[in-house]
Design an enzyme around this catalytic site. Sequence first.
Site, PDB file in Angstrom:
ATOM      1  N   ASP A  70       0.858  -1.184   0.000  1.00 50.36           N
ATOM      2  CA  ASP A  70       0.000   0.000   0.000  1.00 50.36           C
ATOM      3  C   ASP A  70       0.898   1.239   0.000  1.00 50.36           C
ATOM      4  OD1 ASP A  70      -2.347   1.609   0.346  1.00 50.36           O
ATOM      5  OD2 ASP A  70      -1.839   1.819   2.458  1.00 50.36           O
ATOM      6  N   SER A  71       0.269   2.392  -0.240  1.00 44.17           N
ATOM      7  CA  SER A  71       1.015   3.645  -0.221  1.00 44.17           C
ATOM      8  C   SER A  71       1.456   4.016   1.200  1.00 44.17           C
ATOM      9  CB  SER A  71       0.134   4.757  -0.780  1.00 44.17           C
ATOM     10  OG  SER A  71      -1.096   4.786  -0.088  1.00 44.17           O
TER      11      SER A  71
ATOM     12  N   CYS B 112      -3.776  -1.134  -2.071  1.00 48.05           N
ATOM     13  CA  CYS B 112      -4.077   0.282  -2.261  1.00 48.05           C
ATOM     14  C   CYS B 112      -4.969   0.455  -3.495  1.00 48.05           C
ATOM     15  CB  CYS B 112      -2.758   1.031  -2.458  1.00 48.05           C
ATOM     16  SG  CYS B 112      -2.957   2.764  -2.825  1.00 48.05           S
TER      17      CYS B 112
ATOM     18  N   GLU C 285      -6.543   9.439   9.352  1.00 50.19           N
ATOM     19  CA  GLU C 285      -5.187   9.444   9.921  1.00 50.19           C
ATOM     20  C   GLU C 285      -5.164  10.257  11.221  1.00 50.19           C
ATOM     21  OE1 GLU C 285      -1.843   9.244   7.582  1.00 50.19           O
ATOM     22  OE2 GLU C 285      -2.830   7.599   6.523  1.00 50.19           O
TER      23      GLU C 285
ATOM     24  N   CYS D 249     -11.235   2.741  -0.911  1.00 50.43           N
ATOM     25  CA  CYS D 249      -9.987   3.296  -0.386  1.00 50.43           C
ATOM     26  C   CYS D 249      -9.656   2.542   0.896  1.00 50.43           C
ATOM     27  CB  CYS D 249     -10.163   4.788  -0.093  1.00 50.43           C
ATOM     28  SG  CYS D 249      -8.739   5.528   0.733  1.00 50.43           S
TER      29      CYS D 249
ATOM     30  N   HIS E 242      -8.544   3.424   3.630  1.00 51.29           N
ATOM     31  CA  HIS E 242      -8.862   4.085   4.899  1.00 51.29           C
ATOM     32  C   HIS E 242     -10.342   4.007   5.269  1.00 51.29           C
ATOM     33  CE1 HIS E 242      -4.870   5.554   4.296  1.00 51.29           C
ATOM     34  NE2 HIS E 242      -4.906   6.372   5.330  1.00 51.29           N
TER      35      HIS E 242
HETATM   36  N1  DGL Z   1      -4.068   3.760   0.023  1.00 49.42           N
HETATM   37  C1  DGL Z   1      -4.787   4.789  -0.700  1.00 49.42           C
HETATM   38  C2  DGL Z   1      -6.005   4.172  -1.392  1.00 49.42           C
HETATM   39  O1  DGL Z   1      -6.491   3.106  -1.039  1.00 49.42           O
HETATM   40  C3  DGL Z   1      -5.198   5.925   0.217  1.00 49.42           C
HETATM   41  C4  DGL Z   1      -4.028   6.758   0.720  1.00 49.42           C
HETATM   42  C5  DGL Z   1      -3.275   7.480  -0.392  1.00 49.42           C
HETATM   43  O2  DGL Z   1      -3.820   8.441  -0.981  1.00 49.42           O
HETATM   44  O3  DGL Z   1      -2.143   7.070  -0.683  1.00 49.42           O
HETATM   45  O4  DGL Z   1      -6.492   4.748  -2.333  1.00 49.42           O
END
Ligand code: DGL
Length: 269
Positions: A14-15, A77, A156, A188, A190
């Site tokens: 993931d990012s 992600c 976050e 997403c 989150h």
């Molecule tokens: N992990 C990203 C997603 O699922 C969210 C956080 C980001 O913008 O990197 O889209």
Amino acid sequence: MQASLPSHPIGVFDSGVGGLTVVRALMDRLPFENIIYFGDTARVPYGVKSVATIGHFTQQIADFLLQQQVKVLIIACNTMAAVAADRVRAASPVPVLDVIEAGARQAVQVSQSGGIGVIGTPATINSNAYARAIHQLDPRFRVYSQACPLFVPLVEEGWLEHPVTRLTAQEYLKPVFVEQIDTLVLGCTHYPLLKPLLLDVVGTRMKLVDSALSIAEQTAELLQSNGLANPVHQAPDYRYYVTDLPVKFQTIGERFLGRSLNRLELVNL
Ligand code: DGL
């Protein structure tokens, strides 16, 4: 590269920290699988970056995990999956699963009215990847997409039940409510943490699809059908690689993972 073995770990990336919602679902569904997680905490967020940059970063991470001998790659992600899943698949010697494919599959199963809403980062929504994945399964579905850029920072910050988050959700979902939609995809990493608040805001109007749960199910099926399920039934090995260790990482990470976060390692790509 050596052939994949059932004892090899599953690679999840993931990012940043958000993909730990997928790891949590995998740990629950597949309690004997070894897992390596990679979070690009130095370069997060990806959701507001260009397609070229997201593609380049995504490939770097996939290459790193392949060097660790993972048996499956999971793009946790949504933003990376939206923009770079094809590229990762084309270059990978092991099967690749991604949250968009999994979320689209589940949405099509859940929706009865044929109207599906998708919420995600601007990069995910602009890519139209969810609509493409849903239409590939069934072109008759109507898809309405809505970017919710403020949700990532709110999560976050830990404002999971905060009035500001509730107001933000009501505002973002206003245009979704006027469409004939009975299913809402949380597109997403989150957003699953906002599930209680979102359930409250949408009420009985729609069902929520959490792609973390659907990808865990899809992974279980893939491991079974490829003879890759780990036959060793003992405490698995979990490792976490990150590119930076921000102050609140441990606290936020444990909130996403739902348990303590050990064996964290800092790496440079
Ligand atoms: N992990 C990203 C997603 O699922 C969210 C956080 C980001 O913008 O990197 O889209």
